[in-house]
Design a protein around this motif. Structure first.
Motif, PDB file in Angstrom:
ATOM      1  N   ASN A 171       0.784  -1.033  -0.117  1.00 19.34           N
ATOM      2  CA  ASN A 171      -0.003   0.039  -0.192  1.00 19.34           C
ATOM      3  C   ASN A 171       0.795   1.262  -0.070  1.00 19.34           C
ATOM      4  O   ASN A 171       0.371   2.367  -0.097  1.00 19.34           O
ATOM      5  CB  ASN A 171      -0.861   0.072   1.253  1.00 19.34           C
ATOM      6  N   LEU A 172       2.221   1.140   0.532  1.00 20.95           N
ATOM      7  CA  LEU A 172       2.933   2.131   0.465  1.00 20.95           C
ATOM      8  C   LEU A 172       3.621   2.747  -1.156  1.00 20.95           C
ATOM      9  O   LEU A 172       4.014   3.616  -1.220  1.00 20.95           O
ATOM     10  CB  LEU A 172       4.164   2.183   1.324  1.00 20.95           C
ATOM     11  N   LEU A 173       3.344   1.610  -1.913  1.00 20.70           N
ATOM     12  CA  LEU A 173       3.818   1.942  -3.381  1.00 20.70           C
ATOM     13  C   LEU A 173       2.853   3.019  -4.206  1.00 20.70           C
ATOM     14  O   LEU A 173       1.755   3.154  -3.656  1.00 20.70           O
ATOM     15  CB  LEU A 173       3.684   0.578  -4.109  1.00 20.70           C
ATOM     16  N   PRO A 174       3.603   3.975  -5.024  1.00 16.23           N
ATOM     17  CA  PRO A 174       2.840   4.711  -5.576  1.00 16.23           C
ATOM     18  C   PRO A 174       1.541   4.015  -6.320  1.00 16.23           C
ATOM     19  O   PRO A 174       1.705   2.886  -6.901  1.00 16.23           O
ATOM     20  CB  PRO A 174       3.819   5.562  -6.770  1.00 16.23           C
ATOM     21  N   LEU A 181       2.168  -2.642 -12.071  1.00 15.83           N
ATOM     22  CA  LEU A 181       2.847  -4.018 -11.866  1.00 15.83           C
ATOM     23  C   LEU A 181       1.861  -5.133 -11.524  1.00 15.83           C
ATOM     24  O   LEU A 181       1.992  -6.246 -11.983  1.00 15.83           O
ATOM     25  CB  LEU A 181       3.765  -3.723 -10.715  1.00 15.83           C
ATOM     26  N   PHE A 182       0.913  -4.746 -10.925  1.00 16.11           N
ATOM     27  CA  PHE A 182      -0.238  -5.677 -10.412  1.00 16.11           C
ATOM     28  C   PHE A 182      -1.357  -5.336 -10.793  1.00 16.11           C
ATOM     29  O   PHE A 182      -2.285  -6.426 -10.596  1.00 16.11           O
ATOM     30  CB  PHE A 182      -0.138  -5.765  -8.872  1.00 16.11           C
ATOM     31  N   GLY A 183      -1.749  -4.398 -11.360  1.00 16.99           N
ATOM     32  CA  GLY A 183      -3.054  -4.236 -11.859  1.00 16.99           C
ATOM     33  C   GLY A 183      -4.019  -3.730 -10.710  1.00 16.99           C
ATOM     34  O   GLY A 183      -5.293  -3.762 -11.130  1.00 16.99           O
ATOM     35  N   ARG A 184      -3.592  -3.379  -9.775  1.00 17.76           N
ATOM     36  CA  ARG A 184      -4.137  -2.799  -8.584  1.00 17.76           C
ATOM     37  C   ARG A 184      -3.476  -1.909  -7.732  1.00 17.76           C
ATOM     38  O   ARG A 184      -2.110  -2.033  -7.596  1.00 17.76           O
ATOM     39  CB  ARG A 184      -4.882  -3.938  -7.596  1.00 17.76           C
ATOM     40  N   SER A 185      -4.178  -1.097  -6.666  1.00 22.07           N
ATOM     41  CA  SER A 185      -3.249  -0.176  -6.043  1.00 22.07           C
ATOM     42  C   SER A 185      -3.818  -0.427  -4.662  1.00 22.07           C
ATOM     43  O   SER A 185      -3.093   0.077  -3.626  1.00 22.07           O
ATOM     44  CB  SER A 185      -3.496   1.355  -6.577  1.00 22.07           C
ATOM     45  N   ASP A 186      -4.864  -1.052  -4.190  1.00 20.59           N
ATOM     46  CA  ASP A 186      -5.428  -1.121  -2.757  1.00 20.59           C
ATOM     47  C   ASP A 186      -5.101  -2.531  -2.257  1.00 20.59           C
ATOM     48  O   ASP A 186      -5.769  -3.577  -3.234  1.00 20.59           O
ATOM     49  CB  ASP A 186      -6.940  -0.648  -2.586  1.00 20.59           C
TER      50      ASP A 186
END
Length: 336
Positions: A171-174, A181-186
């Motif tokens: 979750n700290l990643l922009p 990279l992963f297709g999601r941010s949360d």
């Protein structure tokens, strides 16, 4: 005076001390045992210990695999011989084949990552100073010394859906980087240990983290035995780092890599404790490996120890086959 006293003490016979020393040597020899038998006699205690700790349980496991052993037999009722029925039931079970697939894929990925990472770290340690190398070795060997159950507990906490540091760190990643990279941010509440694929990702990380230090230290020991003159000659010839590794380091460390590969295959084929802790027991059948499947059949209600023993025998045979084939390839390569 000196000659007279010497003759007097020897009784006028100077060779007497020599004869007494020969007689004492003859008396010191063990009687009744030829010399070539003595080494075999000395290793008998060790062989008896090995037979008691390894051979006897193995024989009992093979015997149980041909019997029907359940609660009644645990209470004292004699076991019934069922021949190969346990093996037939195992081979007809879909969970066995999924467990075999999981075992093989996990071993291939883990052995590869462990050897690559361990070799890279071992090469790095060889470039460091003695003091810094010793400090890094102590640090990484601390991970290798952690018991398997404790390894599982550590990584189960790190991959925890609510309080795990893996989700916190992701979750700290922009957001744009995580989306790319992963297709999601949360990643809040991501249940890593519920899905078989993500569970095995966690298991691979756990096992590689604990296994690569042994590989690194073994590679470092092998590198210390390579003459530095070979690397100096390679530098003079203009050889790059990768070419030097392929032409000098890799061939000379081939015996070391052969042993490490065999050990890694055996260890990773029979991983159990870490998977048990990460899975919180034999709960997800889709994530079983052969060790977990054997445990579940033998001890989960209703216990079927004969079937569990049959799975363990199959796993043992697979390990023997893989090891024999690998050793045969090594022998052929050495002969060429």
């Amino acid at each position: 005076m000196t000659n007279t006293s010497t003759i007097a003490r020897g009784g006028g016979n100077l060779p007497a001390p020599e004869r007494s020393s020969k007689r004492s040597r003859r008396q010191a020899k063990p009687s009744g045992l030829p010399g070539w038998v003595i080494p075999y006699v000395l290793i008998v205690p060790g062989l008896l210990v090995i037979a008691g700790l390894l051979l006897y349980p193995l024989i009992q496991m093979i015997i149980i695999s041909f019997q029907k052993v359940g609660l009644r037999q645990i209470r004292g009722v004699p076991a019934d011989w069922v021949g190969g029925d346990n093996y037939t039931q195992v081979l007809d079970n879909e969970i066995f084949w999924s467990s075999l697939r999981n075992t093989v894929l996990f071993a291939v990925v883990t052995v590869t990552l462990t050897l690559v990472l361990g070799t890279a770290v071992g090469t790095l340690l060889n470039k460091l100073s003695k003091r810094m190398s010793a400090l890094v070795i102590v640090g990484i060997m601390s991970a290798w010394a952690v018991p398997p159950v404790a390894q599982g507990v550590i990584w189960r906490w790190l991959f925890d859906a609510d309080a795990g540091m893996i989700n916190w760190g992701l979750n700290l990643l922009p957001d744009w980087f995580s989306e790319m990279l992963f297709g999601r941010s949360d990643w809040t509440g991501e249940p890593w240990l519920n899905d078989p694929l993500s569970l095995y990702i966690a298991l691979i990380v756990c096992v590689v983290w604990a296994s690569f230090p042994f590989i690194a230290v073994s590679v470092l020991a092998g590198l210390k035995g390579i003459p530095s003159e070979l690397y100096e000659a390679a530098r003079v010839d203009g050889s790059g780092a990768w070419r030097t590794f392929r032409k000098i380091t890799l061939p000379l460390l081939k015996p070391v890599f052969s042993v490490l590969t065999i050990l890694s295959i055996i260890w990773n084929f029979k991983v159990f404790s870490q998977l048990y802790v990460l899975m919180n027991g034999p709960t997800n059948r889709e994530a079983f490996n052969l060790s977990m499947f054997s445990f579940a059949e033998a001890f989960r209600s209703p216990p079927k120890m004969g079937t569990g023993a049959a799975i363990a025998v199959i796993l043992t045979v697979l390990l023997l086959i893989v090891t024999a084939v690998y050793i045969r390839q090594i022998v052929k390569t050495e002969e060429l």
